[in-house]
Design a protein around this motif. Structure first.
Motif, PDB file in Angstrom:
ATOM      1  N   PRO A 156       0.829  -1.208   0.000  1.00 30.01           N
ATOM      2  CA  PRO A 156       0.000   0.000   0.000  1.00 30.01           C
ATOM      3  C   PRO A 156       0.868   1.264   0.000  1.00 30.01           C
ATOM      4  O   PRO A 156       1.781   1.385   0.821  1.00 30.01           O
ATOM      5  CB  PRO A 156      -0.806  -0.115   1.295  1.00 30.01           C
ATOM      6  CG  PRO A 156      -0.833  -1.581   1.605  1.00 30.01           C
ATOM      7  CD  PRO A 156       0.495  -2.092   1.144  1.00 30.01           C
ATOM      8  N   PHE A 169      -7.465  -1.219   5.591  1.00 27.80           N
ATOM      9  CA  PHE A 169      -7.831  -2.290   4.662  1.00 27.80           C
ATOM     10  C   PHE A 169      -7.480  -1.937   3.223  1.00 27.80           C
ATOM     11  O   PHE A 169      -8.176  -2.331   2.284  1.00 27.80           O
ATOM     12  CB  PHE A 169      -9.322  -2.608   4.805  1.00 27.80           C
ATOM     13  CG  PHE A 169      -9.694  -3.091   6.174  1.00 27.80           C
ATOM     14  CD1 PHE A 169      -9.383  -4.373   6.572  1.00 27.80           C
ATOM     15  CD2 PHE A 169     -10.304  -2.232   7.079  1.00 27.80           C
ATOM     16  CE1 PHE A 169      -9.698  -4.821   7.858  1.00 27.80           C
ATOM     17  CE2 PHE A 169     -10.619  -2.663   8.356  1.00 27.80           C
ATOM     18  CZ  PHE A 169     -10.316  -3.957   8.747  1.00 27.80           C
ATOM     19  N   LEU A 170      -6.388  -1.223   3.062  1.00 29.21           N
ATOM     20  CA  LEU A 170      -5.960  -0.832   1.719  1.00 29.21           C
ATOM     21  C   LEU A 170      -5.369  -2.016   0.967  1.00 29.21           C
ATOM     22  O   LEU A 170      -4.661  -2.850   1.555  1.00 29.21           O
ATOM     23  CB  LEU A 170      -4.916   0.279   1.801  1.00 29.21           C
ATOM     24  CG  LEU A 170      -5.391   1.638   2.319  1.00 29.21           C
ATOM     25  CD1 LEU A 170      -4.200   2.578   2.486  1.00 29.21           C
ATOM     26  CD2 LEU A 170      -6.422   2.246   1.363  1.00 29.21           C
ATOM     27  N   PRO A 171      -5.601  -2.094  -0.334  1.00 28.55           N
ATOM     28  CA  PRO A 171      -4.921  -3.108  -1.156  1.00 28.55           C
ATOM     29  C   PRO A 171      -3.498  -2.656  -1.454  1.00 28.55           C
ATOM     30  O   PRO A 171      -3.107  -1.517  -1.153  1.00 28.55           O
ATOM     31  CB  PRO A 171      -5.767  -3.137  -2.428  1.00 28.55           C
ATOM     32  CG  PRO A 171      -6.275  -1.726  -2.546  1.00 28.55           C
ATOM     33  CD  PRO A 171      -6.531  -1.260  -1.134  1.00 28.55           C
ATOM     34  N   ARG A 172      -2.743  -3.544  -2.056  1.00 26.85           N
ATOM     35  CA  ARG A 172      -1.364  -3.195  -2.428  1.00 26.85           C
ATOM     36  C   ARG A 172      -1.343  -2.418  -3.744  1.00 26.85           C
ATOM     37  O   ARG A 172      -2.101  -2.720  -4.661  1.00 26.85           O
ATOM     38  CB  ARG A 172      -0.516  -4.460  -2.560  1.00 26.85           C
ATOM     39  CG  ARG A 172      -0.334  -5.191  -1.231  1.00 26.85           C
ATOM     40  CD  ARG A 172       0.866  -6.129  -1.278  1.00 26.85           C
ATOM     41  NE  ARG A 172       0.592  -7.313  -2.087  1.00 26.85           N
ATOM     42  CZ  ARG A 172       1.524  -8.185  -2.461  1.00 26.85           C
ATOM     43  NH1 ARG A 172       2.794  -7.986  -2.161  1.00 26.85           N
ATOM     44  NH2 ARG A 172       1.183  -9.246  -3.160  1.00 26.85           N
ATOM     45  N   ASP A 173      -0.445  -1.443  -3.811  1.00 33.95           N
ATOM     46  CA  ASP A 173      -0.177  -0.725  -5.051  1.00 33.95           C
ATOM     47  C   ASP A 173       1.023  -1.361  -5.739  1.00 33.95           C
ATOM     48  O   ASP A 173       1.895  -1.941  -5.089  1.00 33.95           O
ATOM     49  CB  ASP A 173       0.116   0.747  -4.760  1.00 33.95           C
ATOM     50  CG  ASP A 173      -1.115   1.486  -4.280  1.00 33.95           C
ATOM     51  OD1 ASP A 173      -2.031   1.677  -5.097  1.00 33.95           O
ATOM     52  OD2 ASP A 173      -1.166   1.860  -3.083  1.00 33.95           O
ATOM     53  N   ASN A 491      -5.637  -7.759   7.342  1.00 29.18           N
ATOM     54  CA  ASN A 491      -6.106  -7.080   6.129  1.00 29.18           C
ATOM     55  C   ASN A 491      -6.074  -8.036   4.950  1.00 29.18           C
ATOM     56  O   ASN A 491      -5.093  -8.093   4.211  1.00 29.18           O
ATOM     57  CB  ASN A 491      -5.235  -5.843   5.839  1.00 29.18           C
ATOM     58  CG  ASN A 491      -5.662  -5.140   4.559  1.00 29.18           C
ATOM     59  OD1 ASN A 491      -6.749  -5.368   4.027  1.00 29.18           O
ATOM     60  ND2 ASN A 491      -4.794  -4.273   4.051  1.00 29.18           N
ATOM     61  N   PRO A 492      -7.133  -8.779   4.708  1.00 26.42           N
ATOM     62  CA  PRO A 492      -7.177  -9.716   3.575  1.00 26.42           C
ATOM     63  C   PRO A 492      -7.042  -9.039   2.224  1.00 26.42           C
ATOM     64  O   PRO A 492      -6.719  -9.704   1.228  1.00 26.42           O
ATOM     65  CB  PRO A 492      -8.553 -10.374   3.722  1.00 26.42           C
ATOM     66  CG  PRO A 492      -8.932 -10.181   5.156  1.00 26.42           C
ATOM     67  CD  PRO A 492      -8.348  -8.862   5.546  1.00 26.42           C
ATOM     68  N   ASN A 493      -7.252  -7.711   2.175  1.00 19.65           N
ATOM     69  CA  ASN A 493      -7.141  -6.996   0.900  1.00 19.65           C
ATOM     70  C   ASN A 493      -5.694  -6.919   0.399  1.00 19.65           C
ATOM     71  O   ASN A 493      -5.459  -6.505  -0.742  1.00 19.65           O
ATOM     72  CB  ASN A 493      -7.709  -5.581   1.033  1.00 19.65           C
ATOM     73  CG  ASN A 493      -9.212  -5.578   1.210  1.00 19.65           C
ATOM     74  OD1 ASN A 493      -9.900  -6.496   0.761  1.00 19.65           O
ATOM     75  ND2 ASN A 493      -9.735  -4.568   1.881  1.00 19.65           N
ATOM     76  N   LEU A 494      -4.741  -7.331   1.239  1.00 16.54           N
ATOM     77  CA  LEU A 494      -3.348  -7.385   0.785  1.00 16.54           C
ATOM     78  C   LEU A 494      -3.125  -8.525  -0.204  1.00 16.54           C
ATOM     79  O   LEU A 494      -2.159  -8.498  -0.965  1.00 16.54           O
ATOM     80  CB  LEU A 494      -2.405  -7.554   1.980  1.00 16.54           C
ATOM     81  CG  LEU A 494      -2.338  -6.397   2.981  1.00 16.54           C
ATOM     82  CD1 LEU A 494      -1.469  -6.772   4.164  1.00 16.54           C
ATOM     83  CD2 LEU A 494      -1.804  -5.133   2.313  1.00 16.54           C
TER      84      LEU A 494
END
Length: 501
Positions: A156, A169-173, A491-494
């Protein structure tokens, strides 16, 4: 990322309050954004907090040197910081301290830098002071993001101060997006910072340019890396320290070769754990391997061969870096069982040498993160990769490193040697391994060169006598760390994880 954000906020608040509790102008029972940033002392404390992450156990102290044990250079027998499982190829998302801790440590530093940068508009100091301090914070943010992406790849990208409500809960960039930000931060820092810092250990504009050269190199942006390194060279601010051994001694810290380092001063800032010298000489948990010893050339520049004496007429950097059986160390002749794991230890960064020890083990030697020899080698590598064949300037850069007064290895002659691009590439890679052995950069080098699998998979760790003490594995997935399992749980969004994990 919830847990990370909480740690950032708690840690930042702690460091901010340390130097401010005696001020009468603001409440002393609690520090929040609204009642901080009220004096130059508080602002300074905020910037110190940004630097302080460098001392995190998973950042740039002894842990950096432990990374040698994830390469053919060294061996870790007891799993300190989780490097043993990285070295032998059995690492996963839960069994390595460095894999679990590096992610949070980087975001701790990033969060502190973001908080400082966000607070800057309210700082009651001169615009020049504010500009310089924000430049330092951007340099450090770039340093921490660079470390993060080297180990984990995508992550992120957070540029705002920590907020558990918006950032948990940010996804990875993509790594490429983060690298663009790193480059922007370093260019901003170069513009904002003075040529010479007002305080020892703080970043200046040439530290920013040097880190930029490394960022470009790691991302195979050859022309940009060459130009950034050339700018540092042409600044004429740095030069090689004549004595290779004493470059890493307490008596010669902050010399003309050091561009940026982590400052240690006993008893306030000390190396983590049991102390660096105890790790090196007693526990032998960063033990040089026979493979590294044999990698050093002979003094005449020829490769070592098995029919030659292992410890005679070697590259002088060998004697300045490795303690071996038969050497004199701490006033005694080293026996074959002195260093229990491989028979060797690193002399580099040890406070001890041949003289009998009269001091305790409170080692507060600075850890060098960037030095002038690295800039020369970055220039040589980048320019060699950019050209169809190496020109004289490539030879000149690598020769300057080899021609250090205390080293004086034979120089390469363009007319006589006439190396191809591929041959010079191998010379540069070998020179980097030898010049920076024991400093913690080889792990990144063999991964960015994509040779780690070739060097590590199926290899053995051997003691001084050739006996095998470990067999290693390396799979393609090992070019990046797995995401820490706890971070994925929070954070599963990773997800998805890195390839192969």
């Amino acid at each position: 990322i919830i847990l990370i954000m909480k740690k950032i906020l708690i840690g930042f608040g702690f460091f901010l309050s340390v130097t401010s509790c005696s001020l009468d102008t603001v409440p002393t029972s609690q520090y929040v954004e609204g009642n901080f940033w009220k004096s130059p002392e508080q602002i300074e404390a905020g910037l110190v907090a940004c630097y302080n992450t460098m001392y995190n156990v998973y950042m740039y102290g002894s842990n950096l040197i432990f990374s040698e044990t994830g390469t053919p250079n060294a061996y870790n027998y007891n799993g300190t910081y989780g490097w043993r499982v990285i070295g032998d190829g059995t690492v996963n998302s839960i069994n390595s301290g460095i894999v679990n801790g590096k992610w949070g440590a980087c975001y701790q530093g990033i969060g502190r830098c973001n908080t400082f940068i966000a607070g800057a508009p309210s700082f009651t100091i001169s615009e020049d002071e504010k500009k310089e301090m924000v430049g330092e914070a951007k340099f450090l943010r770039a340093l921490y993001y660079f470390d993060l992406t080297n180990m984990y790849g995508d992550a992120p990208l957070i540029l705002d101060k920590p907020d558990v409500n918006t950032q948990s809960f940010l996804p990875r960039d993509p790594k490429t997006k983060i690298t663009t930000q790193i480059i922007q931060d370093l260019n901003d820092a170069f513009t904002a910072l003075p040529p010479t810092s007002s305080q020892i250990g703080r970043a200046n504009k040439w530290a920013a340019k040097a880190l930029l050269a490394r960022v470009y190199l790691y991302n195979e942006m050859w022309e940009e890396a060459e130009k950034a390194a050339e700018a540092v060279i042409k600044s004429n601010k740095y030069s090689l320290f004549p004595d290779y051994r004493n470059l890493f001694s307490r008596d010669h810290e902050n010399n003309q070769e050091v561009i940026f380092d982590v400052q240690y001063l006993y008893p306030t800032f000390v190396h983590s754990g049991d102390g660096l010298d105890i790790v090196l000489r007693q526990f032998n948990t960063i033990a040089p391997t026979l493979d590294l010893v044999m990698a050093y050339d002979m003094k005449d520049g020829s490769p070592y061969t098995s029919d030659q004496d292992l410890y005679t007429n070697r590259d002088p950097r060998f004697y300045a870096t490795i303690v071996y059986p038969g050497a004199t160390y701490m006033g005694q002749i080293v026996t074959e069982d002195k260093f229990v794991n491989t028979g060797y230890t690193f002399k580099k960064y040890s406070r001890y040498d041949t003289a009998e020890a009269t001091l305790d083990d409170k080692n507060d030697i600075n850890i060098i993160l960037m030095r002038y020899a690295d800039i020369l080698m970055i220039y040589a590598e980048a320019r060699n990769e950019r050209l169809s064949e190496p020109d004289q300037s490539v030879y000149d850069a690598i020769n300057e490193v080899r021609n250090r007064p205390s080293v004086k290895m034979p120089l390469f002659d363009k007319t006589k040697d006439n190396f191809t691009k591929e041959q010079m590439r191998e010379k540069i890679r070998h020179e980097r391994r030898i010049e920076f052995a024991g400093e913690g950069w080889y792990y990144n080098d063999i991964r960015r060169w994509k040779v780690a699998k070739e060097l590590m998979d199926g290899s053995t760790v051997q003691k001084y006598d050739g006996s095998v003490i470990e067999r290693r594995m390396f799979n393609d997935k090992n070019y990046l760390f797995p995401l820490p399992q706890q971070e994925v749980n929070d954070n599963p969004n990773l997800l998805p994880n890195n390839p192969g994990w």
